[in-house]
Design a protein around this motif. Sequence first.
Motif, PDB file in Angstrom:
ATOM      1  N   ALA A  93      36.328  21.800  30.069  1.00 45.39           N
ATOM      2  CA  ALA A  93      36.768  23.094  30.042  1.00 45.39           C
ATOM      3  C   ALA A  93      35.702  24.142  30.126  1.00 45.39           C
ATOM      4  O   ALA A  93      35.927  25.155  30.593  1.00 45.39           O
ATOM      5  N   ASP A  94      34.665  23.649  29.587  1.00 42.05           N
ATOM      6  CA  ASP A  94      33.540  24.808  29.249  1.00 42.05           C
ATOM      7  C   ASP A  94      32.852  25.190  30.666  1.00 42.05           C
ATOM      8  O   ASP A  94      32.286  24.273  31.255  1.00 42.05           O
ATOM      9  N   THR A  95      33.079  26.611  30.696  1.00 42.18           N
ATOM     10  CA  THR A  95      32.524  27.024  32.121  1.00 42.18           C
ATOM     11  C   THR A  95      31.029  27.654  31.879  1.00 42.18           C
ATOM     12  O   THR A  95      30.679  28.533  32.566  1.00 42.18           O
ATOM     13  N   HIS A  96      30.346  27.608  30.679  1.00 45.45           N
ATOM     14  CA  HIS A  96      29.078  27.999  30.491  1.00 45.45           C
ATOM     15  C   HIS A  96      29.054  29.549  30.277  1.00 45.45           C
ATOM     16  O   HIS A  96      28.232  30.199  30.591  1.00 45.45           O
ATOM     17  N   GLY A  97      30.037  30.328  29.928  1.00 42.89           N
ATOM     18  CA  GLY A  97      30.271  31.506  30.083  1.00 42.89           C
ATOM     19  C   GLY A  97      30.678  32.239  31.266  1.00 42.89           C
ATOM     20  O   GLY A  97      30.838  33.440  31.312  1.00 42.89           O
ATOM     21  N   LYS A  98      30.636  31.561  32.388  1.00 44.33           N
ATOM     22  CA  LYS A  98      31.108  32.095  33.695  1.00 44.33           C
ATOM     23  C   LYS A  98      32.676  31.882  33.829  1.00 44.33           C
ATOM     24  O   LYS A  98      33.225  31.197  33.336  1.00 44.33           O
ATOM     25  N   PRO A  99      33.241  33.055  34.618  1.00 46.71           N
ATOM     26  CA  PRO A  99      34.490  32.823  34.987  1.00 46.71           C
ATOM     27  C   PRO A  99      35.046  31.365  35.691  1.00 46.71           C
ATOM     28  O   PRO A  99      34.220  30.967  36.455  1.00 46.71           O
ATOM     29  N   SER A 100      36.144  31.024  35.206  1.00 43.83           N
ATOM     30  CA  SER A 100      36.573  29.902  35.757  1.00 43.83           C
ATOM     31  C   SER A 100      37.153  29.939  37.277  1.00 43.83           C
ATOM     32  O   SER A 100      37.141  30.988  37.681  1.00 43.83           O
ATOM     33  N   ALA A 101      37.245  28.853  37.863  1.00 42.10           N
ATOM     34  CA  ALA A 101      37.529  28.937  39.348  1.00 42.10           C
ATOM     35  C   ALA A 101      38.878  29.653  39.580  1.00 42.10           C
ATOM     36  O   ALA A 101      39.087  30.388  40.513  1.00 42.10           O
ATOM     37  N   ALA A 102      39.749  29.492  38.634  1.00 43.16           N
ATOM     38  CA  ALA A 102      41.183  30.189  38.625  1.00 43.16           C
ATOM     39  C   ALA A 102      40.965  31.475  38.580  1.00 43.16           C
ATOM     40  O   ALA A 102      41.723  32.412  39.112  1.00 43.16           O
ATOM     41  N   TYR A 103      40.166  32.009  37.533  1.00 43.90           N
ATOM     42  CA  TYR A 103      39.855  33.530  37.395  1.00 43.90           C
ATOM     43  C   TYR A 103      39.362  34.082  38.513  1.00 43.90           C
ATOM     44  O   TYR A 103      39.640  35.092  38.997  1.00 43.90           O
ATOM     45  N   ARG A 104      38.320  33.352  39.289  1.00 40.74           N
ATOM     46  CA  ARG A 104      37.556  33.952  40.420  1.00 40.74           C
ATOM     47  C   ARG A 104      38.675  34.202  41.579  1.00 40.74           C
ATOM     48  O   ARG A 104      38.566  34.927  42.173  1.00 40.74           O
ATOM     49  N   ALA A 105      39.474  33.324  41.440  1.00 41.06           N
ATOM     50  CA  ALA A 105      40.346  33.069  42.917  1.00 41.06           C
ATOM     51  C   ALA A 105      41.264  34.264  42.622  1.00 41.06           C
ATOM     52  O   ALA A 105      41.924  35.032  43.224  1.00 41.06           O
ATOM     53  N   ARG A 106      41.947  34.587  41.247  1.00 46.48           N
ATOM     54  CA  ARG A 106      42.787  35.580  40.845  1.00 46.48           C
ATOM     55  C   ARG A 106      42.320  37.043  41.283  1.00 46.48           C
ATOM     56  O   ARG A 106      42.741  37.962  41.845  1.00 46.48           O
ATOM     57  N   THR A 107      40.829  37.113  40.775  1.00 41.42           N
ATOM     58  CA  THR A 107      40.161  38.448  41.084  1.00 41.42           C
ATOM     59  C   THR A 107      40.053  38.696  42.447  1.00 41.42           C
ATOM     60  O   THR A 107      40.085  39.762  43.011  1.00 41.42           O
TER      61      THR A 107
END
Length: 194
Positions: A124-138
């Motif tokens: 689940a570690d995204t290296h401090g970058k937003p997850s794909a779900a977060y990017r889709a929501r925004t």
Amino acid sequence: MAVLRRITRPLLATPFVIEGMRALRRPLPLAAGTKSWARRLGAPVDDPLLVVKLNATVQIGAGGLLALGRLPRTASLVLATSLVPATLAEHAWWKEEDPELRKDQLLEFAQRIGLFGALLIGAADTHGKPSAAYRARTATTRGRKKAHRSVARTGGHVHAAIDTVGSGASAAASGTGRAMHSAADSARAKLPQR
């Protein structure tokens, strides 16, 4: 945080690489456990030796990728997946009748569960970058706001055009202008409010 990842990934990968090499060197004891485990689950395994070797190869490969920081999320997920059948086949503590062996197997089983949890965190570690779900929501929210602004601007242009047409036209045109104003206002009212 990047330094922590560089340290913890090889540490997390080490048991899998070691276990995979051990399984390739001595696959027969593991093959017997794999065959009995598969039989209990009703899964036909024609060649348990091949399954053990394949699992060992996957553990070495994914462990190496994780240690090197290459495809770490995928490698973590693959290792977590490979851990489940190996743990059930090798550390079935509930089958042990000797209390001392049962305690040892339970400890090994608990350690494997801990590794499984650590691998899920790694997956689940995204290296401090937003997850794909977060990017889709925004992106959806930004798109909705952009559409709202566009419709609001268009509605204003429609009102101005109607006013221009209606100012020099007859009473019929004026009635049409009022109807168009009303339609533009109702379309604007139907937009979701921010």
